[in-house]
Scaffold this active site. Structure first.
Site, PDB file in Angstrom:
ATOM      1  N   GLU A   1      -3.898   2.410   3.022  1.00 21.08           N
ATOM      2  CA  GLU A   1      -2.692   2.165   2.236  1.00 21.08           C
ATOM      3  C   GLU A   1      -2.232   0.713   2.326  1.00 21.08           C
ATOM      4  O   GLU A   1      -2.605  -0.007   3.239  1.00 21.08           O
ATOM      5  CB  GLU A   1      -1.569   3.038   2.784  1.00 21.08           C
ATOM      6  CG  GLU A   1      -1.728   4.502   2.434  1.00 21.08           C
ATOM      7  CD  GLU A   1      -0.484   5.307   2.734  1.00 21.08           C
ATOM      8  OE1 GLU A   1      -0.247   6.287   2.028  1.00 21.08           O
ATOM      9  OE2 GLU A   1       0.240   4.945   3.690  1.00 21.08           O
TER      10      GLU A   1
ATOM     11  N   LEU B   1       3.320   1.009  -0.674  1.00 18.88           N
ATOM     12  CA  LEU B   1       3.309   0.315  -1.971  1.00 18.88           C
ATOM     13  C   LEU B   1       2.155   0.759  -2.854  1.00 18.88           C
ATOM     14  O   LEU B   1       2.249   0.757  -4.069  1.00 18.88           O
ATOM     15  CB  LEU B   1       3.183  -1.197  -1.749  1.00 18.88           C
ATOM     16  CG  LEU B   1       4.335  -1.886  -1.050  1.00 18.88           C
ATOM     17  CD1 LEU B   1       3.952  -3.316  -0.680  1.00 18.88           C
ATOM     18  CD2 LEU B   1       5.562  -1.903  -1.959  1.00 18.88           C
TER      19      LEU B   1
ATOM     20  N   ASP C   1     -13.888  -7.619  -9.630  1.00 22.47           N
ATOM     21  CA  ASP C   1     -13.174  -6.372  -9.941  1.00 22.47           C
ATOM     22  C   ASP C   1     -11.823  -6.694 -10.581  1.00 22.47           C
ATOM     23  O   ASP C   1     -10.800  -6.110 -10.223  1.00 22.47           O
ATOM     24  CB  ASP C   1     -13.010  -5.532  -8.671  1.00 22.47           C
ATOM     25  CG  ASP C   1     -12.697  -4.064  -8.984  1.00 22.47           C
ATOM     26  OD1 ASP C   1     -12.966  -3.632 -10.126  1.00 22.47           O
ATOM     27  OD2 ASP C   1     -12.190  -3.362  -8.100  1.00 22.47           O
TER      28      ASP C   1
ATOM     29  N   GLU D   1      -2.334   2.324  -2.776  1.00 27.28           N
ATOM     30  CA  GLU D   1      -3.483   2.804  -2.010  1.00 27.28           C
ATOM     31  C   GLU D   1      -4.727   2.068  -2.423  1.00 27.28           C
ATOM     32  O   GLU D   1      -4.957   1.845  -3.607  1.00 27.28           O
ATOM     33  CB  GLU D   1      -3.707   4.292  -2.333  1.00 27.28           C
ATOM     34  CG  GLU D   1      -3.130   5.201  -1.301  1.00 27.28           C
ATOM     35  CD  GLU D   1      -3.397   6.636  -1.651  1.00 27.28           C
ATOM     36  OE1 GLU D   1      -4.538   7.067  -1.484  1.00 27.28           O
ATOM     37  OE2 GLU D   1      -2.451   7.299  -2.102  1.00 27.28           O
ATOM     38  N   GLY D   2      -5.524   1.665  -1.445  1.00 28.52           N
ATOM     39  CA  GLY D   2      -6.791   1.010  -1.755  1.00 28.52           C
ATOM     40  C   GLY D   2      -7.935   1.887  -1.297  1.00 28.52           C
ATOM     41  O   GLY D   2      -7.725   3.033  -0.892  1.00 28.52           O
ATOM     42  N   ALA D   3      -9.151   1.342  -1.346  1.00 23.92           N
ATOM     43  CA  ALA D   3     -10.337   2.133  -1.018  1.00 23.92           C
ATOM     44  C   ALA D   3     -10.342   2.577   0.450  1.00 23.92           C
ATOM     45  O   ALA D   3     -10.823   3.661   0.769  1.00 23.92           O
ATOM     46  CB  ALA D   3     -11.590   1.320  -1.324  1.00 23.92           C
TER      47      ALA D   3
HETATM   48  P1  AMP Z   1      -5.599  -2.896  -2.891  1.00 26.39           P
HETATM   49  O1  AMP Z   1      -6.060  -2.124  -1.721  1.00 26.39           O
HETATM   50  O2  AMP Z   1      -5.532  -4.371  -2.637  1.00 26.39           O
HETATM   51  O3  AMP Z   1      -6.321  -2.528  -4.156  1.00 26.39           O
HETATM   52  O4  AMP Z   1      -4.075  -2.460  -3.151  1.00 26.39           O
HETATM   53  C1  AMP Z   1      -3.739  -1.163  -3.586  1.00 26.39           C
HETATM   54  C2  AMP Z   1      -2.402  -1.204  -4.286  1.00 26.39           C
HETATM   55  O5  AMP Z   1      -1.373  -1.599  -3.359  1.00 26.39           O
HETATM   56  C3  AMP Z   1      -2.297  -2.215  -5.416  1.00 26.39           C
HETATM   57  O6  AMP Z   1      -2.837  -1.708  -6.622  1.00 26.39           O
HETATM   58  C4  AMP Z   1      -0.783  -2.436  -5.464  1.00 26.39           C
HETATM   59  O7  AMP Z   1      -0.106  -1.384  -6.121  1.00 26.39           O
HETATM   60  C5  AMP Z   1      -0.365  -2.384  -4.006  1.00 26.39           C
HETATM   61  N1  AMP Z   1      -0.384  -3.726  -3.415  1.00 26.39           N
HETATM   62  C6  AMP Z   1      -1.454  -4.347  -2.881  1.00 26.39           C
HETATM   63  N2  AMP Z   1      -1.129  -5.573  -2.443  1.00 26.39           N
HETATM   64  C7  AMP Z   1       0.187  -5.739  -2.722  1.00 26.39           C
HETATM   65  C8  AMP Z   1       1.117  -6.827  -2.538  1.00 26.39           C
HETATM   66  N3  AMP Z   1       0.715  -7.964  -1.980  1.00 26.39           N
HETATM   67  N4  AMP Z   1       2.388  -6.669  -2.968  1.00 26.39           N
HETATM   68  C9  AMP Z   1       2.767  -5.503  -3.555  1.00 26.39           C
HETATM   69  N5  AMP Z   1       1.943  -4.444  -3.762  1.00 26.39           N
HETATM   70  C10 AMP Z   1       0.670  -4.556  -3.352  1.00 26.39           C
END
Ligand code: AMP
Length: 477
Positions: free
Chosen positions: A15, A8, A123, A10-12
Protein backbone atom coordinates in the site's frame (compact mmCIF):
# COMPACT_ATOMS: atom_id res chain seq x y z
CA UNK A 1 8.28 10.55 14.44
CA UNK A 2 6.04 9.55 11.56
CA UNK A 3 2.48 8.41 12.21
CA UNK A 4 0.72 6.42 9.50
CA UNK A 5 -2.77 7.70 8.72
CA UNK A 6 -5.06 6.94 5.77
CA UNK A 7 -4.26 4.62 2.86
CA UNK A 8 -3.77 6.54 -0.37
CA UNK A 9 -3.53 3.73 -2.88
CA UNK A 10 -2.35 0.26 -3.67
CA UNK A 11 0.60 -0.85 -5.74
CA UNK A 12 1.87 -4.23 -6.90
CA UNK A 13 3.74 -4.99 -3.65
CA UNK A 14 1.82 -3.14 -0.99
CA UNK A 15 0.00 0.00 0.00
CA UNK A 16 0.83 3.69 -0.19
CA UNK A 17 -0.01 5.40 3.09
CA UNK A 18 -0.25 9.06 4.07
CA UNK A 19 2.18 9.67 6.96
CA UNK A 20 2.25 12.72 9.18
CA UNK A 21 5.32 13.87 11.09
CA UNK A 22 3.84 14.46 14.52
CA UNK A 23 6.66 16.84 15.48
CA UNK A 24 6.61 19.06 12.42
CA UNK A 25 3.13 18.38 10.95
CA UNK A 26 4.68 17.59 7.56
CA UNK A 27 3.12 14.99 5.29
CA UNK A 28 4.69 12.32 3.11
CA UNK A 29 3.33 9.48 1.01
CA UNK A 30 4.98 6.28 2.21
CA UNK A 31 5.08 3.35 -0.16
CA UNK A 32 5.10 0.18 1.93
CA UNK A 33 6.65 -2.81 0.20
CA UNK A 34 6.17 -6.20 1.78
CA UNK A 35 9.47 -8.04 1.26
CA UNK A 36 7.68 -11.42 1.40
CA UNK A 37 5.61 -10.43 -1.63
CA UNK A 38 8.82 -9.77 -3.57
CA UNK A 39 9.61 -13.50 -3.33
CA UNK A 40 13.37 -12.92 -3.25
CA UNK A 41 13.18 -10.43 -6.10
CA UNK A 42 14.48 -7.54 -3.96
CA UNK A 43 16.54 -6.30 -6.87
CA UNK A 44 13.33 -4.85 -8.38
CA UNK A 45 12.89 -2.49 -5.44
CA UNK A 46 16.59 -1.66 -5.22
CA UNK A 47 16.43 -0.66 -8.87
CA UNK A 48 13.33 1.49 -8.31
CA UNK A 49 15.05 3.23 -5.38
CA UNK A 50 18.37 3.68 -7.20
CA UNK A 51 16.67 5.30 -10.17
CA UNK A 52 14.03 7.31 -8.36
CA UNK A 53 16.49 8.98 -5.98
CA UNK A 54 18.33 10.47 -8.99
CA UNK A 55 15.39 12.49 -10.25
CA UNK A 56 15.01 16.21 -9.61
CA UNK A 57 12.25 17.61 -11.74
CA UNK A 58 9.05 19.49 -11.10
CA UNK A 59 7.04 16.86 -12.95
CA UNK A 60 8.48 13.85 -11.17
CA UNK A 61 7.37 12.81 -7.66
CA UNK A 62 10.25 13.54 -5.32
CA UNK A 63 11.94 10.63 -3.56
CA UNK A 64 12.91 11.67 -0.02
CA UNK A 65 14.51 8.49 1.33
CA UNK A 66 13.73 4.99 2.52
CA UNK A 67 13.93 2.72 5.49
CA UNK A 68 13.90 -1.06 5.89
CA UNK A 69 12.12 -2.26 9.01
CA UNK A 70 11.02 -5.82 9.86
CA UNK A 71 9.69 -7.32 6.62
CA UNK A 72 8.96 -4.05 4.87
CA UNK A 73 10.65 -1.36 2.84
CA UNK A 74 9.25 2.14 3.41
CA UNK A 75 9.79 4.58 0.55
CA UNK A 76 9.19 8.21 1.55
CA UNK A 77 7.77 10.22 -1.32
CA UNK A 78 6.47 13.70 -1.95
CA UNK A 79 2.72 13.67 -1.27
CA UNK A 80 0.55 14.65 -4.24
CA UNK A 81 -2.67 15.83 -2.66
CA UNK A 82 -4.58 16.26 -5.92
CA UNK A 83 -4.87 12.51 -6.55
CA UNK A 84 -4.44 10.59 -9.76
CA UNK A 85 -4.90 12.09 -13.20
CA UNK A 86 -7.36 9.36 -14.17
CA UNK A 87 -9.63 10.64 -11.44
CA UNK A 88 -10.01 13.88 -13.43
CA UNK A 89 -11.11 12.01 -16.56
CA UNK A 90 -14.86 11.75 -16.95
CA UNK A 91 -15.65 8.35 -18.53
CA UNK A 92 -16.60 8.68 -22.24
CA UNK A 93 -16.17 12.47 -22.00
CA UNK A 94 -12.61 13.16 -20.88
CA UNK A 95 -11.76 16.70 -19.79
CA UNK A 96 -11.72 20.13 -21.46
CA UNK A 97 -9.09 20.53 -24.17
CA UNK A 98 -7.19 23.32 -22.42
CA UNK A 99 -6.85 21.20 -19.29
CA UNK A 100 -5.69 18.17 -21.28
CA UNK A 101 -3.08 20.42 -22.91
CA UNK A 102 -2.01 21.72 -19.49
CA UNK A 103 -1.42 18.21 -18.17
CA UNK A 104 -0.05 16.74 -21.40
CA UNK A 105 2.69 19.39 -21.60
CA UNK A 106 3.80 18.37 -18.14
CA UNK A 107 3.78 14.62 -18.90
CA UNK A 108 5.95 15.35 -21.92
CA UNK A 109 8.29 17.58 -19.87
CA UNK A 110 8.70 14.88 -17.18
CA UNK A 111 9.23 12.20 -19.81
CA UNK A 112 11.80 14.36 -21.68
CA UNK A 113 13.70 14.77 -18.41
CA UNK A 114 13.73 11.00 -17.75
CA UNK A 115 14.90 10.33 -21.31
CA UNK A 116 17.66 12.93 -20.93
CA UNK A 117 18.99 10.77 -18.08
CA UNK A 118 18.70 7.65 -20.24
CA UNK A 119 15.71 6.31 -18.29
CA UNK A 120 12.50 4.89 -19.79
CA UNK A 121 9.45 4.74 -17.48
CA UNK A 122 7.71 1.89 -19.36
CA UNK A 123 4.39 2.16 -17.52
CA UNK A 124 3.09 5.64 -18.24
CA UNK A 125 -0.70 5.73 -17.69
CA UNK A 126 -3.11 8.09 -15.91
CA UNK A 127 -2.90 6.03 -12.67
CA UNK A 128 0.83 6.79 -12.53
CA UNK A 129 0.36 10.50 -13.07
CA UNK A 130 -0.43 12.33 -9.86
CA UNK A 131 -1.54 15.88 -9.36
CA UNK A 132 0.00 18.08 -6.66
CA UNK A 133 -0.42 21.65 -5.56
CA UNK A 134 -1.52 24.16 -8.22
CA UNK A 135 -2.34 21.44 -10.71
CA UNK A 136 1.29 20.41 -11.16
CA UNK A 137 1.45 16.97 -12.66
CA UNK A 138 3.92 14.45 -11.24
CA UNK A 139 5.02 11.16 -12.77
CA UNK A 140 5.24 8.38 -10.17
CA UNK A 141 5.88 4.62 -9.85
CA UNK A 142 9.28 3.74 -11.24
CA UNK A 143 8.82 0.01 -10.62
CA UNK A 144 9.27 -0.80 -14.32
CA UNK A 145 11.69 1.99 -15.17
CA UNK A 146 15.08 1.09 -16.61
CA UNK A 147 18.24 2.62 -18.07
CA UNK A 148 18.36 2.39 -21.83
CA UNK A 149 21.37 4.67 -22.29
CA UNK A 150 24.62 4.58 -20.36
CA UNK A 151 25.23 7.84 -18.55
CA UNK A 152 28.98 7.57 -19.13
CA UNK A 153 29.41 6.10 -22.63
CA UNK A 154 26.05 7.42 -23.94
CA UNK A 155 25.63 4.06 -25.63
CA UNK A 156 22.03 2.97 -26.11
CA UNK A 157 20.82 -0.59 -25.59
CA UNK A 158 17.66 -2.28 -26.74
CA UNK A 159 15.29 -3.56 -24.06
CA UNK A 160 13.84 -7.05 -23.87
CA UNK A 161 11.55 -7.05 -20.83
CA UNK A 162 8.04 -6.99 -22.24
CA UNK A 163 6.20 -5.10 -19.55
CA UNK A 164 3.63 -2.33 -19.05
CA UNK A 165 -0.16 -2.11 -19.08
CA UNK A 166 -1.81 -3.63 -22.18
CA UNK A 167 -3.89 -0.71 -23.57
CA UNK A 168 -0.98 1.73 -23.06
CA UNK A 169 1.73 -0.59 -24.45
CA UNK A 170 3.31 -0.02 -27.86
CA UNK A 171 3.12 -2.51 -30.76
CA UNK A 172 6.80 -3.44 -30.47
CA UNK A 173 6.35 -4.42 -26.82
CA UNK A 174 3.31 -6.49 -27.81
CA UNK A 175 5.23 -8.11 -30.63
CA UNK A 176 7.92 -9.10 -28.10
CA UNK A 177 10.75 -7.82 -30.24
CA UNK A 178 13.74 -5.99 -28.69
CA UNK A 179 12.72 -2.37 -28.48
CA UNK A 180 14.11 1.14 -27.87
CA UNK A 181 13.19 2.87 -24.61
CA UNK A 182 12.07 6.32 -25.75
CA UNK A 183 9.45 5.37 -28.38
CA UNK A 184 7.51 3.13 -25.97
CA UNK A 185 7.00 6.03 -23.54
CA UNK A 186 6.05 8.32 -26.44
CA UNK A 187 3.42 5.78 -27.51
CA UNK A 188 1.94 5.63 -23.99
CA UNK A 189 1.70 9.43 -23.99
CA UNK A 190 -0.44 9.23 -27.13
CA UNK A 191 -2.86 6.85 -25.40
CA UNK A 192 -2.90 9.07 -22.29
CA UNK A 193 -3.78 12.10 -24.46
CA UNK A 194 -6.58 10.13 -26.15
CA UNK A 195 -7.92 9.08 -22.73
CA UNK A 196 -7.79 12.66 -21.43
CA UNK A 197 -9.70 14.03 -24.43
CA UNK A 198 -12.31 11.31 -24.84
CA UNK A 199 -12.59 9.36 -21.58
CA UNK A 200 -11.91 6.10 -23.39
CA UNK A 201 -9.03 3.92 -24.47
CA UNK A 202 -8.79 3.26 -28.21
CA UNK A 203 -8.01 -0.49 -28.06
CA UNK A 204 -7.18 -3.36 -25.74
CA UNK A 205 -3.88 -3.92 -27.47
CA UNK A 206 -2.17 -2.55 -30.60
CA UNK A 207 -1.96 -5.79 -32.57
CA UNK A 208 -3.04 -6.48 -36.15
CA UNK A 209 -5.69 -8.87 -34.81
CA UNK A 210 -7.42 -6.07 -32.94
CA UNK A 211 -10.25 -4.57 -35.08
CA UNK A 212 -10.08 -1.14 -33.43
CA UNK A 213 -6.35 -0.92 -33.99
CA UNK A 214 -6.76 -2.11 -37.55
CA UNK A 215 -9.26 0.69 -38.17
CA UNK A 216 -6.73 3.19 -36.87
CA UNK A 217 -4.05 1.80 -39.20
CA UNK A 218 -6.58 2.09 -42.06
CA UNK A 219 -6.99 5.79 -41.16
CA UNK A 220 -10.65 5.32 -40.41
CA UNK A 221 -11.23 8.15 -37.93
CA UNK A 222 -15.02 8.25 -38.18
CA UNK A 223 -15.53 6.24 -35.03
CA UNK A 224 -15.00 6.88 -31.36
CA UNK A 225 -12.73 7.88 -29.78
CA UNK A 226 -11.22 9.68 -32.81
CA UNK A 227 -14.38 11.47 -33.94
CA UNK A 228 -14.48 13.29 -30.59
CA UNK A 229 -11.02 14.77 -31.21
CA UNK A 230 -10.27 18.09 -32.87
CA UNK A 231 -8.29 17.85 -36.15
CA UNK A 232 -5.21 19.62 -34.87
CA UNK A 233 -4.84 17.17 -32.01
CA UNK A 234 -5.68 14.22 -34.24
CA UNK A 235 -2.79 15.32 -36.39
CA UNK A 236 -0.50 15.13 -33.36
CA UNK A 237 -1.85 11.71 -32.40
CA UNK A 238 -1.26 10.45 -35.93
CA UNK A 239 2.39 11.38 -35.48
CA UNK A 240 2.62 9.67 -32.09
CA UNK A 241 0.63 6.49 -32.62
CA UNK A 242 2.73 5.27 -35.54
CA UNK A 243 3.23 1.52 -35.60
CA UNK A 244 6.90 1.66 -36.59
CA UNK A 245 8.90 3.09 -33.65
CA UNK A 246 11.54 4.46 -36.04
CA UNK A 247 8.90 6.67 -37.71
CA UNK A 248 7.16 7.67 -34.49
CA UNK A 249 7.34 11.30 -33.28
CA UNK A 250 10.22 12.03 -30.90
CA UNK A 251 9.75 14.11 -27.78
CA UNK A 252 11.10 17.16 -29.60
CA UNK A 253 8.56 16.67 -32.42
CA UNK A 254 5.74 16.58 -29.88
CA UNK A 255 6.99 19.67 -28.10
CA UNK A 256 7.17 21.61 -31.36
CA UNK A 257 3.75 20.50 -32.63
CA UNK A 258 1.39 23.46 -33.18
CA UNK A 259 -1.22 22.20 -30.69
CA UNK A 260 1.35 22.38 -27.88
CA UNK A 261 1.57 26.15 -28.31
CA UNK A 262 -2.12 26.73 -28.96
CA UNK A 263 -3.28 29.43 -26.56
CA UNK A 264 -6.66 28.85 -24.95
CA UNK A 265 -8.62 31.91 -23.93
CA UNK A 266 -7.36 33.13 -20.56
CA UNK A 267 -10.75 34.17 -19.32
CA UNK A 268 -12.31 30.85 -20.38
CA UNK A 269 -15.84 30.17 -19.35
CA UNK A 270 -17.08 30.48 -15.84
CA UNK A 271 -17.21 26.75 -15.43
CA UNK A 272 -13.58 26.46 -16.57
CA UNK A 273 -12.60 28.86 -13.82
CA UNK A 274 -14.59 26.93 -11.27
CA UNK A 275 -12.98 23.72 -12.42
CA UNK A 276 -9.44 25.06 -11.99
CA UNK A 277 -10.32 26.62 -8.67
CA UNK A 278 -11.81 23.40 -7.42
CA UNK A 279 -8.79 21.45 -8.50
CA UNK A 280 -6.28 23.77 -6.86
CA UNK A 281 -5.25 22.22 -3.58
CA UNK A 282 -4.66 24.19 -0.41
CA UNK A 283 -2.02 21.81 0.83
CA UNK A 284 1.52 23.22 1.15
CA UNK A 285 4.41 21.00 0.09
CA UNK A 286 6.63 19.85 2.93
CA UNK A 287 10.33 20.50 2.89
CA UNK A 288 12.74 18.34 4.80
CA UNK A 289 15.34 15.69 4.20
CA UNK A 290 15.85 12.10 5.23
CA UNK A 291 18.98 10.06 5.60
CA UNK A 292 19.58 6.86 3.70
CA UNK A 293 20.35 3.74 5.74
CA UNK A 294 23.78 3.21 4.23
CA UNK A 295 24.89 6.80 4.50
CA UNK A 296 26.40 8.51 7.50
CA UNK A 297 23.77 10.20 9.57
CA UNK A 298 25.04 13.65 8.65
CA UNK A 299 24.83 13.30 4.89
CA UNK A 300 21.36 13.50 3.48
CA UNK A 301 19.75 12.06 0.41
CA UNK A 302 19.50 15.45 -1.16
CA UNK A 303 22.74 16.96 0.14
CA UNK A 304 24.40 16.57 -3.23
CA UNK A 305 21.83 18.65 -5.08
CA UNK A 306 22.66 22.11 -6.30
CA UNK A 307 21.89 25.17 -4.21
CA UNK A 308 19.34 26.42 -6.68
CA UNK A 309 17.23 23.43 -5.71
CA UNK A 310 14.33 24.79 -3.61
CA UNK A 311 14.39 21.65 -1.49
CA UNK A 312 17.94 22.37 -0.37
CA UNK A 313 17.18 25.93 0.53
CA UNK A 314 14.43 25.03 2.95
CA UNK A 315 16.27 22.43 4.98
CA UNK A 316 16.99 23.59 8.48
CA UNK A 317 18.63 20.46 9.85
CA UNK A 318 19.24 17.06 8.33
CA UNK A 319 17.07 14.43 9.99
CA UNK A 320 19.03 11.48 11.33
CA UNK A 321 17.98 7.97 10.44
CA UNK A 322 17.20 7.36 14.10
CA UNK A 323 14.62 10.10 13.83
CA UNK A 324 12.83 8.23 11.12
CA UNK A 325 10.68 6.37 13.60
CA UNK A 326 7.53 4.95 12.16
CA UNK A 327 4.30 4.30 13.95
CA UNK A 328 2.74 2.01 11.42
CA UNK A 329 -0.45 1.26 13.38
CA UNK A 330 -2.67 3.73 11.52
CA UNK A 331 -4.55 6.53 13.27
CA UNK A 332 -6.96 8.60 11.29
CA UNK A 333 -6.26 12.30 10.93
CA UNK A 334 -9.50 12.96 12.81
CA UNK A 335 -8.22 10.89 15.75
CA UNK A 336 -5.05 12.94 15.68
CA UNK A 337 -7.08 16.08 16.23
CA UNK A 338 -7.29 17.34 12.66
CA UNK A 339 -10.30 19.62 12.39
CA UNK A 340 -10.91 18.87 8.73
CA UNK A 341 -9.02 15.76 7.57
CA UNK A 342 -10.45 16.01 4.06
CA UNK A 343 -8.31 19.14 3.61
CA UNK A 344 -5.17 16.98 3.58
CA UNK A 345 -6.57 13.97 1.83
CA UNK A 346 -6.31 13.42 -1.88
CA UNK A 347 -9.13 15.25 -3.62
CA UNK A 348 -10.80 12.34 -5.34
CA UNK A 349 -13.81 12.40 -7.58
CA UNK A 350 -14.64 8.85 -6.54
CA UNK A 351 -16.19 9.77 -3.22
CA UNK A 352 -19.73 9.99 -2.00
CA UNK A 353 -20.76 11.90 1.10
CA UNK A 354 -23.85 10.53 2.85
CA UNK A 355 -25.95 11.89 5.66
CA UNK A 356 -27.08 8.47 6.87
CA UNK A 357 -25.51 6.38 9.60
CA UNK A 358 -22.34 4.31 9.27
CA UNK A 359 -24.26 0.99 9.50
CA UNK A 360 -26.84 2.12 6.97
CA UNK A 361 -24.06 3.10 4.57
CA UNK A 362 -22.36 -0.29 4.83
CA UNK A 363 -25.68 -2.06 4.42
CA UNK A 364 -26.75 0.05 1.46
CA UNK A 365 -23.43 -0.36 -0.35
CA UNK A 366 -23.43 -4.12 0.13
CA UNK A 367 -26.94 -4.48 -1.23
CA UNK A 368 -26.18 -2.19 -4.14
CA UNK A 369 -23.12 -4.20 -5.16
CA UNK A 370 -25.01 -7.50 -5.00
CA UNK A 371 -27.86 -6.00 -7.07
CA UNK A 372 -25.34 -4.82 -9.66
CA UNK A 373 -23.83 -8.32 -9.97
CA UNK A 374 -20.57 -7.55 -8.18
CA UNK A 375 -19.14 -9.64 -5.34
CA UNK A 376 -18.65 -7.55 -2.19
CA UNK A 377 -16.63 -8.79 0.81
CA UNK A 378 -16.36 -7.02 4.15
CA UNK A 379 -12.56 -6.87 4.48
CA UNK A 380 -12.38 -4.64 7.56
CA UNK A 381 -14.78 -2.93 9.93
CA UNK A 382 -15.06 0.08 7.67
CA UNK A 383 -14.10 -1.51 4.35
CA UNK A 384 -15.82 -3.43 1.56
CA UNK A 385 -13.71 -5.00 -1.20
CA UNK A 386 -15.62 -5.43 -4.44
CA UNK A 387 -14.74 -7.98 -7.14
CA UNK A 388 -15.96 -7.67 -10.73
CA UNK A 389 -14.74 -7.54 -14.34
CA UNK A 390 -14.31 -4.72 -16.82
CA UNK A 391 -15.70 -4.73 -20.36
CA UNK A 392 -12.54 -6.52 -21.54
CA UNK A 393 -13.33 -9.29 -19.00
CA UNK A 394 -10.23 -8.38 -17.03
CA UNK A 395 -10.40 -8.56 -13.25
CA UNK A 396 -11.41 -5.29 -11.62
CA UNK A 397 -11.13 -4.97 -7.85
CA UNK A 398 -11.90 -1.87 -5.84
CA UNK A 399 -12.29 -0.99 -2.19
CA UNK A 400 -14.77 1.24 -0.47
CA UNK A 401 -13.66 2.75 2.83
CA UNK A 402 -16.37 4.30 4.96
CA UNK A 403 -15.41 7.13 7.34
CA UNK A 404 -17.18 9.47 9.70
CA UNK A 405 -16.49 13.09 8.74
CA UNK A 406 -17.55 16.39 10.37
CA UNK A 407 -21.22 17.45 10.52
CA UNK A 408 -22.33 13.90 11.31
CA UNK A 409 -21.77 12.84 7.72
CA UNK A 410 -20.27 9.69 6.28
CA UNK A 411 -17.81 9.53 3.42
CA UNK A 412 -17.59 6.46 1.19
CA UNK A 413 -14.23 6.57 -0.55
CA UNK A 414 -13.90 4.31 -3.61
CA UNK A 415 -10.38 3.25 -4.52
CA UNK A 416 -9.11 1.06 -7.31
CA UNK A 417 -7.06 -1.98 -6.25
CA UNK A 418 -6.60 -3.76 -9.55
CA UNK A 419 -7.61 -3.16 -13.16
CA UNK A 420 -8.16 -0.30 -15.55
CA UNK A 421 -8.64 3.11 -13.93
CA UNK A 422 -11.07 4.48 -16.51
CA UNK A 423 -13.27 1.38 -16.31
CA UNK A 424 -13.28 1.71 -12.54
CA UNK A 425 -14.37 5.31 -12.86
CA UNK A 426 -17.14 4.26 -15.26
CA UNK A 427 -18.43 1.77 -12.70
CA UNK A 428 -18.23 4.37 -9.95
CA UNK A 429 -20.40 6.74 -11.99
CA UNK A 430 -22.98 3.95 -12.50
CA UNK A 431 -23.07 3.22 -8.78
CA UNK A 432 -23.46 6.91 -8.01
CA UNK A 433 -26.36 7.09 -10.48
CA UNK A 434 -27.99 4.11 -8.78
CA UNK A 435 -27.62 5.87 -5.47
CA UNK A 436 -29.50 8.84 -6.91
CA UNK A 437 -32.34 6.57 -7.99
CA UNK A 438 -32.32 4.86 -4.63
CA UNK A 439 -32.51 8.13 -2.77
CA UNK A 440 -35.43 9.22 -4.91
CA UNK A 441 -37.29 5.93 -4.49
CA UNK A 442 -36.57 6.07 -0.81
CA UNK A 443 -38.00 9.54 -0.39
CA UNK A 444 -41.02 8.75 -2.56
CA UNK A 445 -41.62 5.61 -0.56
CA UNK A 446 -42.29 7.80 2.48
CA UNK A 447 -40.39 8.10 5.71
CA UNK A 448 -37.61 10.58 5.21
CA UNK A 449 -37.11 13.69 3.18
CA UNK A 450 -34.42 12.42 0.90
CA UNK A 451 -32.62 14.62 -1.51
CA UNK A 452 -29.51 14.11 -3.52
CA UNK A 453 -27.07 16.74 -4.63
CA UNK A 454 -23.95 15.97 -6.48
CA UNK A 455 -21.11 18.09 -7.65
CA UNK A 456 -18.18 16.77 -9.66
CA UNK A 457 -16.23 16.08 -6.53
CA UNK A 458 -18.73 14.48 -4.23
CA UNK A 459 -22.31 13.49 -3.87
CA UNK A 460 -24.49 14.05 -0.85
CA UNK A 461 -27.38 11.90 0.20
CA UNK A 462 -29.45 13.33 3.02
CA UNK A 463 -32.40 11.80 4.78
CA UNK A 464 -34.71 12.35 7.65
CA UNK A 465 -35.28 9.46 10.02
CA UNK A 466 -34.88 6.55 7.66
CA UNK A 467 -33.94 3.21 9.04
CA UNK A 468 -32.20 0.20 7.57
CA UNK A 469 -35.67 -1.29 6.91
CA UNK A 470 -36.65 1.67 4.81
CA UNK A 471 -33.38 1.38 2.93
CA UNK A 472 -34.19 -2.24 2.24
CA UNK A 473 -37.62 -1.29 0.91
CA UNK A 474 -36.04 1.28 -1.34
CA UNK A 475 -33.58 -1.30 -2.64
CA UNK A 476 -36.37 -3.73 -3.40
CA UNK A 477 -38.51 -1.28 -5.37
P1 AMP B 1 2.17 2.92 -6.86
O1 AMP B 1 2.47 1.75 -6.02
O2 AMP B 1 3.31 3.89 -6.96
O3 AMP B 1 1.57 2.55 -8.19
O4 AMP B 1 1.01 3.74 -6.11
C1 AMP B 1 -0.29 3.22 -5.97
C2 AMP B 1 -1.27 4.35 -5.78
O5 AMP B 1 -0.97 5.05 -4.55
C3 AMP B 1 -1.21 5.43 -6.85
O6 AMP B 1 -1.96 5.07 -7.99
C4 AMP B 1 -1.79 6.62 -6.08
O7 AMP B 1 -3.20 6.56 -5.98
C5 AMP B 1 -1.24 6.45 -4.68
N1 AMP B 1 0.02 7.17 -4.53
C6 AMP B 1 1.25 6.71 -4.85
N2 AMP B 1 2.19 7.63 -4.60
C7 AMP B 1 1.54 8.72 -4.11
C8 AMP B 1 1.97 10.03 -3.69
N3 AMP B 1 3.25 10.37 -3.74
N4 AMP B 1 1.03 10.91 -3.28
C9 AMP B 1 -0.28 10.55 -3.27
N5 AMP B 1 -0.75 9.34 -3.65
C10 AMP B 1 0.15 8.43 -4.07
Amino acid sequence: MWQFTETLGEGAYGEVVLAKNINTNEFAAVKVIDINRLKGNDVVIRKEIDLHKLFRHENIIRFYGYKQQYSNYYLFLEYAAGGELFDKIEPDVGMPEYLAQHYFKQVVAGMAYLHSLGVAHRDLKPENLLVANNNILKICDFGLATLFRSQTTKEERKLTTYCGTAPYSSPEVWAKTPYRGEPVDVWSCGIILTAMLTGELPWDQPSYQNPEYKRWLDRDYYHNPWKKIDNMILNLLRRILIHDPAQRARVIDIQSHKWMSKVYSQDGTESDHQLLKRMAVKYEEPCWSLTQPNQSTTSTVISSTSMDDPMVNCISQPIKLDDLILITEPRSLAEMGDQDPSEHLVHRMTRVVLAISFDETIYLLNRLFVHTGYTPKRTAGNQITVFTQDKRHTELIFKVNVFKIPDAKIMADFRLSKGDGIEFKRKFVEIRERLVQLATAWSNGGGGSACFNHSDTSSTLTNGNNSVNQLQEAMDT
